[in-house]
Each structure stands twice: as C-alpha cells, then as structure tokens.
Scaffold this motif. Structure first.
Motif, short mmCIF file in Angstrom:
data_model
loop_
_atom_site.label_atom_id
_atom_site.label_comp_id
_atom_site.label_asym_id
_atom_site.label_seq_id
_atom_site.Cartn_x
_atom_site.Cartn_y
_atom_site.Cartn_z
N ASN A 1 40.35 35.59 15.82
CA ASN A 1 41.14 36.51 16.00
C ASN A 1 41.22 37.18 17.44
O ASN A 1 42.11 37.40 18.01
CB ASN A 1 41.10 37.64 14.84
CG ASN A 1 41.53 36.90 13.66
OD1 ASN A 1 41.99 36.07 13.31
ND2 ASN A 1 40.64 37.63 12.58
N ILE A 2 40.10 37.88 17.88
CA ILE A 2 39.96 38.85 19.11
C ILE A 2 40.29 37.88 20.30
O ILE A 2 41.09 38.08 21.32
CB ILE A 2 38.68 39.39 19.14
CG1 ILE A 2 38.68 40.26 17.74
CG2 ILE A 2 38.81 40.23 20.36
CD1 ILE A 2 37.40 40.96 17.68
N ALA B 1 46.96 48.66 25.50
CA ALA B 1 47.05 48.04 24.12
C ALA B 1 45.63 48.27 23.64
O ALA B 1 44.68 48.74 23.98
CB ALA B 1 47.01 46.42 24.54
N SER B 2 45.64 47.92 22.14
CA SER B 2 44.43 48.56 21.61
C SER B 2 44.16 47.46 20.26
O SER B 2 45.48 47.13 19.65
CB SER B 2 44.41 49.80 21.00
OG SER B 2 45.26 50.08 20.15
N HIS B 3 43.14 47.02 19.68
CA HIS B 3 43.22 46.33 18.38
C HIS B 3 42.02 46.66 17.76
O HIS B 3 40.81 46.77 18.25
CB HIS B 3 43.00 44.80 18.90
CG HIS B 3 42.97 44.02 17.79
ND1 HIS B 3 43.78 43.53 16.66
CD2 HIS B 3 41.62 43.13 17.32
CE1 HIS B 3 43.40 42.84 16.03
NE2 HIS B 3 42.10 42.58 16.26
N LEU C 1 43.87 36.87 21.25
CA LEU C 1 44.31 38.28 21.64
C LEU C 1 44.17 38.81 23.04
O LEU C 1 45.14 39.13 23.95
CB LEU C 1 44.23 39.35 20.68
CG LEU C 1 44.90 39.19 19.43
CD1 LEU C 1 44.47 40.15 18.44
CD2 LEU C 1 46.26 39.15 19.33
N VAL D 1 38.99 47.05 22.12
CA VAL D 1 38.97 46.29 20.97
C VAL D 1 37.86 46.93 20.15
O VAL D 1 36.83 47.12 20.81
CB VAL D 1 38.54 44.71 21.38
CG1 VAL D 1 38.17 43.88 20.11
CG2 VAL D 1 39.67 43.91 21.97
N THR E 1 39.31 44.81 30.00
CA THR E 1 39.30 44.69 28.26
C THR E 1 38.04 45.41 27.97
O THR E 1 37.02 45.05 28.34
CB THR E 1 39.44 43.32 27.67
OG1 THR E 1 40.41 42.79 28.21
CG2 THR E 1 39.34 43.25 26.09
N LYS F 1 42.97 47.28 27.75
CA LYS F 1 42.95 46.69 26.46
C LYS F 1 41.65 47.50 25.70
O LYS F 1 40.58 46.91 26.40
CB LYS F 1 43.13 45.52 26.00
CG LYS F 1 43.29 45.02 24.74
CD LYS F 1 43.63 43.44 24.35
CE LYS F 1 43.68 43.20 22.85
NZ LYS F 1 45.11 43.54 22.42
N GLU G 1 39.86 45.35 14.44
CA GLU G 1 39.61 44.05 13.83
C GLU G 1 39.07 44.52 12.43
O GLU G 1 38.06 44.88 12.23
CB GLU G 1 38.59 43.22 14.50
CG GLU G 1 38.33 41.96 13.65
CD GLU G 1 39.60 40.96 13.71
OE1 GLU G 1 39.59 40.09 12.68
OE2 GLU G 1 40.45 41.30 14.50
#
Length: 427
Positions: A396-397, A375-377, A400, A346, A204, A344, A379
């Motif tokens: 939130n993070i 995966a990616s996010h 996840l 973030v 991550t 992932k 915020e």
C-alpha cells in the motif's frame, strides 16, 4: 577513563557467551559421543549453535545482501554499492545497477541512527531499486570513530543531511524513516533559506517524532520522565581499548539491545527456545525466518553520546522541532520557509513507537506551503516496522509514495539537451 571498565565488561560478557556456545556446540559434536545417541547432547549442540550465532551477530555489521537485480531487459545486472560522499560519522552511498539506464526518479533514503545499521532498511531499498536511483545515508559505528574526529550531535546530523542534499541536487526526492524525520525536516527548511536551489522536490516523512507530545507512547513518556543527569550516569560509557574510538563517549549498542529486548522479553525468550528445538530436530536452516530476523535485530552499533543526549533533550524534552525553535550552527531554522518542497507524512495506526499524530504534525509547521503540496496517510493495522519494510509498505504505502514523487517531479528538458550538447563538445 570513567565507564570504560563497564563498556569492556559488557563486551567480555558477550564474548564469554559466544565462547560458551561454541564450546557446547563442539562438545556435542565430539565423535566418541555418537556411539550412543543422547537427546541431551543433541539439545546441547543445538543450544550452542543458536547461542554462538546470536552473540556473534552483535558485533558484526550485516551485509546489504543486494548483489543482482533483474531489469526489464530480462537480464541480471550487478548492484554496485558506491560511496558518493564519505564522512567520519557516515557516508552517502549509491546502489548503482550496472548496465541499466539512469532512472528518472532519484531518491535519498535517510536511515535512522538509533542503534541499528542502515541495513535495517534493506527490504525498503530493494523495493525502490526497481523504480529509482537509490541513495542511502550509511551511518558508522561510533566505537570505530577516533576521538580526534570530534563530536556529533543533532546539529551535526542535520548539516550532514544538508550536504548530502546539496550533493544530489534539486531533482532529489527524500524519504526519512523514523528517528531522522524531524532533523530531515529541519535540514530541508535550512536549505530553503540558505540555498533554495538545492532543495529537494519532495519530502516523505515515515513514522517520525515531529511532535512527540501529539500522542504519547512509552518512548515519549520515558523521554520526559528521566532526567539528563540520569541518562548520562546510566546510559553513557567510554569505548574500550579494543576499538579505534577508544575513549569516545557513546550510548553502547549492547546496552541499547538490552533495552530493546527487555520490552518484549517473553516474546524473545520463546523465539530462542523454539529455535533451539528446531535446530535439535534438524528443522532449522541458515536463512530461516528466525535467523533472517535476528541476524539483523541483534546487530547493534554504538551511538555518539552527544547525538543521543541532544536527541532526548532537544527533540523529546524541549520539543524544539515541534515548537519551530530548532537552531543549527547558531542559525534559527524556520520550517515555515519551506514553500516549494512537497511534504507527505506516513503513519501506522498501530505504531507504538511514533504513534499517529506525531508525524503529521509536520504539515502544520509548514505554514508557507500550499495545501496542494501537502499529503498524509495513516495505514490501518500497521505497526512501526510495517510502514517502511513490512507488508503494508510493499502493498500500500510504497505505491502511494512513488505516486506522490511523480506528482511532484519536474522534468527539466531544456537543461537535459544542454548537458548532452556539452558532453558532445567535450568529446
């Protein structure tokens, strides 16, 4: 001996300000002055207290402050910080919750070497301890490392990470925060080719400059604008005689702190003035919001000159990670070799240090990785600090990231049974 005098001059200025604060504080507390209360003396004492504390913190490594943890059994368990691997420039440490069964999740948290100590991730560690066995890269202050230990640049940093991952084994989940994200990606790719069995389960990357040019910020603009010769002349100094690393070339922590604070000088000035007034009025406390933040923010460490210069030149100027041209110990690392490690990214929508787009570039570099393992996010409304230690991380993070870790964990039950039999036979 070039620049050693400059290094000692900065330390002299810091020491002098600390002494002035202590003197003002002592003078204002002189018993004779209590006969006739004087608001000016009250303010002087408050100014001295805030000033002494501020300049004193600049040369003190903060404590982790994680002593106990309440487990599901309702009891408080002691937290022992134990070194797993000890090296000249940094250790791999484990936050061992005594008396608790070993957690299934094993997380390696890669802390940045960017002027502050690994304790900057204190709240991140605290939030993960409840759900995992947490290991952290604890980098050392370069001024305390003798010159005889040699250099330390981005390649050495990457090889340190490779060794740490090998030590923890393949069931590890790596989380890299900010600056080490590109080097952690390179270390994972290095293992994918050189030692596939030691690869972590997942990786991550949080707010890291994988491709600094994907979305430019003041940091990336500075990296392109300044020349390497200018950096060597203005940023690099030699450690003075007061420390073990005397003569080592470093990017001094005090110089870094000056740069940090100059970016938001008005905000910091107001914060200190307000704290002086609160102290004078008896409203401040040892662990109030101001002290809690600045005790950590002002504690800075010297960075090895080779690491700082090679980071600017190879990561920001030449974009070796972004262009998949990074070389470690004479070996060209191909990020496309990552085929089994889930990745992932973030990012924070309001991140002004590693802007959105810089970190997610890692997914495009992982050409050998199926989309199911990417995966990616992003915020919404989160800045740089918030995505790994603030409210956005907590609410939130973090859930996840743990969900991503669980989705890419492999329970090796046969091996577990085998190990238990061996233990019994050994007994």
């Amino acid at each position: 001996m070039k620049y050693m005098a400059t290094y000692d001059m900065m330390e002299t200025m810091r020491n002098t300000n600390q002494w002035l604060g202590a003197t003002a504080r002592s003078m204002a507390a002189y018993p004779m002055f209590s006969i006739a209360p004087n608001p000016a003396l009250q303010w002087l004492g408050a100014w001295g207290e805030v000033t002494e504390r501020s300049f004193e913190r600049m040369v003190v490594k903060p404590d982790w402050g994680l002593d106990t943890f309440t487990c599901e059994d309702g009891r408080d368990h002691l937290i022992e910080i134990t070194p797993v691997v000890e090296r000249a420039f940094g250790d791999l440490i484990h936050f061992n919750v005594t008396g608790r069964e070993t957690m299934k999740r094993k997380i390696l948290l890669v802390a940045p070497m960017s002027g502050h100590y690994a304790t900057l991730l204190r709240s991140t560690v605290k939030s993960l301890i409840r759900d995992a066995e947490v290991y952290v890269t604890d980098w050392h202050n370069a001024r305390d490392i003798p010159v005889s230990e040699g250099k330390f640049d981005v390649e050495d940093y990457t090889l340190y990470l490779v060794d740490f991952m090998r030590e923890l084994g393949p069931d590890t989940h790596v989380i890299a925060v900010c600056q080490p994200a590109p080097l952690t990606l390179a270390a994972t790719a290095y293992l994918a080719e050189q030692d596939p069995d030691a690869q972590p389960r997942s990786l991550t990357l949080i707010g890291g400059p994988i491709d600094p040019n994907a979305n430019a910020t003041d940091v990336t603009d500075f990296g392109h604008r300044v020349t390497m010769g200018q950096l060597q002349e203005t940023a690099i100094q030699r450690v003075g005689f007061k420390h073990k690393g005397v003569g080592r070339k470093v990017y001094p922590g005090l110089l870094q702190l000056t740069s940090f604070m100059s970016m938001n000088s008005e905000k910091h000035s107001k914060a200190f003035n307000d704290q002086v007034m609160r102290t004078a009025q008896g409203e401040a406390s040892e662990h109030d919001k101001h002290n809690k933040f600045y005790d950590e923010y002002l504690a800075v460490m010297d960075m090895p000159a080779e690491f700082y210069l090679s980071t600017v030149e190879r990561i920001f100027k030449n974009g070796e990670i972004a262009n998949n041209e990074f070389v470690v110990d004479g070996h060209k690392v191909d990020i496309g070799n990552i085929t089994t490690v889930a990745v992932k990214t973030v990012e924070g929508a309001n991140d002004d240090i590693s802007a959105p787009g810089q970190c997610i570039a890692a997914l495009d570099l992982c050409t050998g990785l199926p989309d199911s393992k990417k995966a990616s996010h992003v915020e919404p409304g989160a800045g740089h600090y918030g995505i790994f230690a603030g409210r956005s991380w907590r609410d939130n993070i973090r859930p996840l990231v743990l969900e991503f870790i669980d989705a890419n964990s492999v329970a090796d039950k046969p091996k577990a049974k085998k190990a238990s039999k061996k233990k019994a036979a050994a007994k």
